[in-house]
Design a protein around this motif. Structure first.
Motif, mmCIF file in Angstrom:
data_model
loop_
_atom_site.group_PDB
_atom_site.id
_atom_site.type_symbol
_atom_site.label_atom_id
_atom_site.label_comp_id
_atom_site.label_asym_id
_atom_site.label_seq_id
_atom_site.Cartn_x
_atom_site.Cartn_y
_atom_site.Cartn_z
ATOM 1 N N UNK A 1 0.840 -1.186 0.000
ATOM 2 C CA UNK A 1 0.000 0.000 0.000
ATOM 3 C C UNK A 1 0.879 1.241 0.000
ATOM 4 N N UNK A 2 0.739 2.071 -1.002
ATOM 5 C CA UNK A 2 1.580 3.251 -1.158
ATOM 6 C C UNK A 2 1.179 4.363 -0.185
ATOM 7 N N UNK A 3 2.145 4.939 0.539
ATOM 8 C CA UNK A 3 1.859 6.097 1.390
ATOM 9 C C UNK A 3 1.732 7.347 0.526
ATOM 10 N N UNK A 4 0.772 8.185 0.851
ATOM 11 C CA UNK A 4 0.532 9.406 0.082
ATOM 12 C C UNK A 4 0.584 10.634 0.981
ATOM 13 N N UNK A 5 0.882 11.764 0.368
ATOM 14 C CA UNK A 5 0.706 13.072 0.990
ATOM 15 C C UNK A 5 -0.359 13.788 0.170
ATOM 16 N N UNK A 6 -1.269 14.452 0.853
ATOM 17 C CA UNK A 6 -2.371 15.155 0.191
ATOM 18 C C UNK A 6 -2.264 16.640 0.499
ATOM 19 N N UNK B 1 2.574 12.421 -4.023
ATOM 20 C CA UNK B 1 1.891 13.612 -3.519
ATOM 21 C C UNK B 1 0.780 13.962 -4.489
ATOM 22 N N UNK B 2 -0.413 14.162 -3.946
ATOM 23 C CA UNK B 2 -1.577 14.530 -4.756
ATOM 24 C C UNK B 2 -2.182 15.807 -4.178
ATOM 25 N N UNK C 1 -0.078 11.917 5.223
ATOM 26 C CA UNK C 1 0.214 13.288 5.617
ATOM 27 C C UNK C 1 -0.688 14.226 4.829
ATOM 28 N N UNK C 2 -1.287 15.183 5.521
ATOM 29 C CA UNK C 2 -2.151 16.188 4.909
ATOM 30 C C UNK C 2 -1.494 17.545 5.105
ATOM 31 N N UNK C 3 -1.430 18.335 4.038
ATOM 32 C CA UNK C 3 -0.879 19.687 4.133
ATOM 33 C C UNK C 3 -2.032 20.660 3.930
ATOM 34 N N UNK D 1 6.844 8.520 1.841
ATOM 35 C CA UNK D 1 6.196 9.170 0.700
ATOM 36 C C UNK D 1 7.265 9.487 -0.337
ATOM 37 N N UNK D 2 8.408 9.980 0.133
ATOM 38 C CA UNK D 2 9.559 10.175 -0.748
ATOM 39 C C UNK D 2 10.438 8.946 -0.572
ATOM 40 N N UNK D 3 10.556 8.162 -1.635
ATOM 41 C CA UNK D 3 11.405 6.972 -1.595
ATOM 42 C C UNK D 3 11.838 6.630 -3.018
ATOM 43 N N UNK D 4 12.857 5.787 -3.163
ATOM 44 C CA UNK D 4 13.399 5.493 -4.502
ATOM 45 C C UNK D 4 12.595 4.474 -5.305
ATOM 46 N N UNK D 5 11.625 3.826 -4.686
ATOM 47 C CA UNK D 5 10.850 2.813 -5.411
ATOM 48 C C UNK D 5 9.902 3.461 -6.416
#
Length: 162
Positions: A2-7, A32-33, A66-68, A147-151
């Protein structure tokens, strides 16, 4: 996996956003979306219900971690997203308090209250000088949350064959 996301919970369309350059830099990160507000203004008495409904209907290509939040007017949506995705952290870039005025004094008071709630709930506060955002701590946290990774980014829908 499951991919971690930032919104990014944007206060306006990206093209009209004062911090568009900052948002675009973050959006260059594959996980990031951005979430723009509805083009139709929601009446005050429906804001909470609308935010809860929207948060429950959104489908993500991973799991928001993570939510910004860029403006307290979007706090009800950020709060609803946080309730739906309990592991998601809220990060807040508060506007100057002098910028929290609206045509209606009740709305100004509401913005002030949302600003205070967002400051209290935020795992991290960001600051901006003009259009430059000091976001080193945010980028570090994005790395820690993977969220930031090399994959390569493989959205959930592709993994499930949808």
């Amino acid at each position: 996996m499951d991919e971690p996301l930032a919104v990014l919970v944007l206060p306006s369309r990206l093209e009209r956003f004062a911090l568009e350059a900052h948002a675009r830099e973050l959006l260059a990160i594959p996980r990031v979306v951005a979430l723009e507000p509805s083009r139709v203004a929601t009446p005050r008495f429906l804001r909470e219900a609308t935010a809860l409904r929207q948060a429950s209907r959104l489908r993500w290509p991973g799991t928001p971690r993570l939510l910004v939040l860029y403006h307290p007017a979007q706090y009800p949506l950020a709060r609803a997203l946080g309730a739906r995705h309990e592991a998601a952290e809220l990060w807040y870039l508060p506007p100057d308090r002098g910028d929290l005025t609206a045509e209606d004094s009740r709305e100004t008071a509401e913005l002030g209250a949302f600003d205070e709630l967002a400051r209290e709930r935020a795992a991290g506060l960001l600051s901006a000088a003009g259009h430059d955002v000091a976001d080193e701590s945010l980028r570090l946290r994005l790395r820690e949350l993977d969220v930031i990774n090399p994959r390569p980014f493989l959205p959930r829908s592709r993994l499930q064959g949808h």
